[in-house]
Design an enzyme around this catalytic site. Structure first.
Site, short mmCIF file in Angstrom:
data_model
loop_
_atom_site.label_atom_id
_atom_site.label_comp_id
_atom_site.label_asym_id
_atom_site.label_seq_id
_atom_site.Cartn_x
_atom_site.Cartn_y
_atom_site.Cartn_z
N LYS A 31 27.53 90.42 72.63
CA LYS A 31 28.83 90.41 71.94
C LYS A 31 29.85 89.53 72.66
CE LYS A 31 30.59 94.69 73.96
NZ LYS A 31 31.71 94.15 74.73
N THR A 32 29.86 89.54 74.01
CA THR A 32 30.84 88.71 74.74
C THR A 32 30.60 87.23 74.43
OG1 THR A 32 30.79 90.37 76.48
CG2 THR A 32 31.84 88.29 77.01
N ASP A 219 37.84 93.40 71.41
CA ASP A 219 36.53 93.80 71.93
C ASP A 219 36.51 95.32 72.06
OD1 ASP A 219 34.01 93.68 72.98
OD2 ASP A 219 34.64 92.99 74.97
N GLU A 220 35.30 95.90 72.09
CA GLU A 220 35.12 97.37 72.25
C GLU A 220 35.99 98.13 71.24
OE1 GLU A 220 32.80 98.36 74.01
OE2 GLU A 220 32.55 97.14 75.80
N GLN A 250 28.35 103.55 70.30
CA GLN A 250 28.77 103.67 71.70
C GLN A 250 30.21 104.18 71.82
OE1 GLN A 250 27.15 100.59 74.53
NE2 GLN A 250 26.74 99.49 72.63
N ARG A 607 21.01 101.72 79.04
CA ARG A 607 21.35 101.03 80.30
C ARG A 607 20.08 100.47 80.95
NH1 ARG A 607 25.32 99.56 78.68
NH2 ARG A 607 24.65 100.64 76.82
#
Length: 689
Positions: A31-32, A219-220, A250, A607
């Protein structure tokens, strides 16, 4: 810019420039990369109509903002410097710095930290005859923060639904807000609410900001609260060029006010939204993703997506049942030791848990094996007493109306201004309707002060005024050193420490504050002032507390699942997979939030890049008693073909079974000397245990 290395959905997200866009970016989906490419593509495609200063990118931590800005400059060159990349709160602080006076605050305002807020809450409680020892000020502050984040004032719940805290919060809220404003401060939540108020109440400001920031990226997005959504809608204006990037799977911060409905109902807030889903994962093996997909698929309220990867196969997930938490910890330590010996670096290994209390047995077992580890989320540096004292001096020098800090340091180090003096001055301040500082200035007029106290108070005020002038001239760290030397701060710190080692630690903490000041001055140049330093400090410590990422020091990382979000490790141990722990039964009387617990489990699983262990204890000791534990319901969701079950039987005190007799007989046979029976020597360790 070459877009050929992006996959098809990533390219679609990057090249969609107009109107509202929701990018559903699953774990590890890049995504970044999408956000940075989109900004650079915007600059390339619209060089005549869009400049860098027309773009605002919002992240959730200062660290993420800094990294994104560096990446943009690397990709697009110096022209990207003009893109504003910051947190919601930092953006709000900048807006208030220019225009807060329009709302009745002084132009120079301070951001109250947690300690200041709690002191004001306790004072407001006492004013309303509420016993601040019987009721927890932190809980009241949490309820105030929740109300503010949802854009409302705290209200008592209907009869039979609320409790005493709801009523107390409603009672103290007006006094708390008034006290903040009276000392020229705002709290962390006000950094969202007051900018929105400015945009609603002042049309010229709304025009100014919507004209400047024509393209917004967040973002997020699953971590936003209602106050942030309101601010975003106001900034978006009629063009509504908003790109929100996030993953509803998330969303794990509802306890902090985050509202998953912001992402689930994005198109209701921004009609005509285009939706792009990023489902290809570049982090984990398919086995890990199969487990994560199976767990999260059971959540009813979610945007359907299924993560996949080109990294097929991978070792099966080990689901391990241990007799108790000590054995669980020993198992984890043994496996870590084995994997380090087989070449996995310690800093590529993480142990995740639901609550901080679960780390102790693991820490002990790692120490026994001399395995270096780092616990993320330990005690905060700025919570240390000596550090808080130095910061309190800064606050009083920058803002004499800050009574909380004034009361903290008026007799630190001891200068003969006792509690009796300050209580009487406080009473005079209330009676005369003046600030505590003004009452202290009038000290000589009050006859009820202890003998000589007014003179000592006057000396203290003159010293603070003198340093206020000195700090105005810059050289913050140099002036601070002189201040600490003049008041004998270091000597007093040494004298109150219980040992030389403790004294050294305390003095090192003070040195760290000075180093922090020097670094700030270098970074900010002529703009550096005591007030800007304090405000930056408040923003940093509040926003990074969930983002305390470990350094690359070749140690195993221990942290809560909440702290692990955004990180990745080759090997992950997710411990405590039991009912009441994962999913958690609910904190401090709050009802269980099963959907969020399932999302938390999904975050923990994703993770892992290569290897994942899910461990549980059959028995835990609770309040001195052994209590059987039920396996987590999430373990039942895992696909059978992706799992290897390992059961470490608890040792029994009864007579051995026939099977055990045979096992030990065979073992003895293998250990016999070769001449006596041809044994093959010691057995090899059992794999996976």
């Amino acid at each position: 810019m070459d877009l050929s290395k992006l996959n098809a959905p990533q390219r679609e997200a990057v090249t969609t420039l107009e109107g509202p866009l929701l990018v559903l970016a699953g774990a590890g989906s890049g995504k970044t990369r999408v956000i940075t490419h989109r900004i650079v593509h915007l600059l390339n495609e619209r060089p005549l109509s869009v400049t860098a200063r027309n773009i605002l990118a919002v992240t959730f931590t200062n660290k993420a903002a800094t990294e994104m800005k560096e990446r943009l400059v690397k990709m697009a060159g110096p022209r990207a410097q003009g893109v504003l990349v910051c947190t919601f709160h930092a953006f709000g602080a900048e807006m208030l710095r220019e225009d807060i006076h329009r709302l009745g605050w002084p132009k120079k305002f301070a951001i109250a930290d947690m300690g200041d807020q709690l002191a004001l809450i306790r004072r407001a409680m006492r004013e309303r005859q509420v016993d601040d020892r019987a009721f927890d000020a932190r809980k009241v502050l949490t309820l105030i923060s929740k109300a503010k984040n949802s854009g409302q004032e705290p209200q008592p719940k209907p009869e039979g639904m609320g409790d005493d805290y709801d009523l107390i919060t409603h009672m103290v809220f007006p006094s708390y807000q008034l006290a903040l404003k009276a000392q020229g401060s705002v709290d962390f939540d006000d950094l969202l609410l007051l900018p929105a108020r400015l945009l609603r109440e002042h049309e010229d400001l709304k025009v100014k900001y919507t004209r400047r920031f024509r393209f917004l990226l967040v973002d997020e997005f699953q971590d936003t609260n209602l106050a942030q959504m309101n601010l975003l809608q106001l900034l978006a204006g009629e063009a509504r060029n908003v790109c929100a990037v996030g993953d509803d799977d998330q969303a794990i911060y509802s306890w902090r006010g985050a509202e998953v409905k912001n992402i689930l109902e994005f198109d209701r807030h921004f009609p005509g939204t285009k939706e792009v889903r990023l489902e290809q994962n570049y982090r984990s093996m398919q086995t890990v993703l199969d487990a994560a997909n199976a767990v999260i698929a059971k959540n009813p309220e979610r945007k359907a997506k299924r993560m996949w990867t080109d990294r097929h196969g991978g070792e099966r997930i080990r689901v391990v049942t241990c007799p108790n938490e000590e054995e669980e910890a020993r198992f984890v330590a043994r496996e870590i030791q084995k994997h380090i010996a087989h070449g996995i670096p310690a800093d590529e290994i993480a142990v995740l848990y639901r609550t901080n209390g679960q780390s102790r047995p693991v820490e002990e077992s790692l120490r026994e094996k001399n395995i270096g580890y780092e616990v993320v989320g330990g005690s905060e540096f700025f919570d240390r007493r000596e550090v808080k004292d130095v910061i309190a001096y800064f606050k009083v020098i920058a803002n004499p109306k800050d009574e909380v800090s004034l009361l903290r340091i008026v007799n630190v180090p001891a200068r003969g201004i006792g509690d009796v003096t300050m209580e009487r001055l406080h009473a005079h301040a209330r009676a005369d309707n003046v600030s505590l500082w003004e009452a202290m200035e009038r000290g000589e007029q009050y006859e009820d002060l202890p003998s000589g106290a007014a003179g000592k108070v006057g000396e203290f005020l003159r010293m603070i005024e003198r340093y206020r002038n000195l700090f105005e001239g810059g050289n913050l760290a140099h002036v601070t050193r002189n201040l600490l030397e003049e008041i004998g701060f270091k000597e007093a710190t040494r004298a109150t420490a219980v040992s030389l080692t403790t004294a050294d630690k305390k003095l090192k903490s003070v040195d760290q504050v000075l180093n922090s000041l020097e670094a700030f001055e270098k970074r900010e140049g002529p703009k550096a002032s005591l007030l800007t330093y304090l405000n930056r400090l408040s923003l940093d410590t509040r926003q990074e507390e969930e983002d305390e990422v470990p350094g690359g020091n070749r140690r195993v990382t221990l942290m809560t699942v909440h702290s692990s979000k955004g990180l990745e490790y080759r090997l992950v141990f997710f411990i405590g997979m039991e009912e009441d722990l994962m999913p958690h039964k609910g904190m401090q009387g709050e009802p269980q939030n099963l959907e969020e617990e399932r999302r938390l489990c999904y975050v923990g699983i994703t993770r892992a890049k290569e290897l994942l262990y899910l461990t549980r204890a059959a028995i835990r000791v609770k309040r001195g008693k052994e209590v059987p534990c039920t396996p987590s319901r999430f373990l039942e969701d895992l696909p059978a073909e992706a799992v290897e079950l390992i059961d470490m039987d608890a040792p029994r005190t009864g007579a051995p079974t026939e099977q055990e007799k045979n096992f030990f007989a065979n073992l003895k046979e293998r250990f016999k000397p070769k001449g006596a029976g041809g044994g093959a020597g010691p057995p090899r360790g059992e794999s996976g245990v």
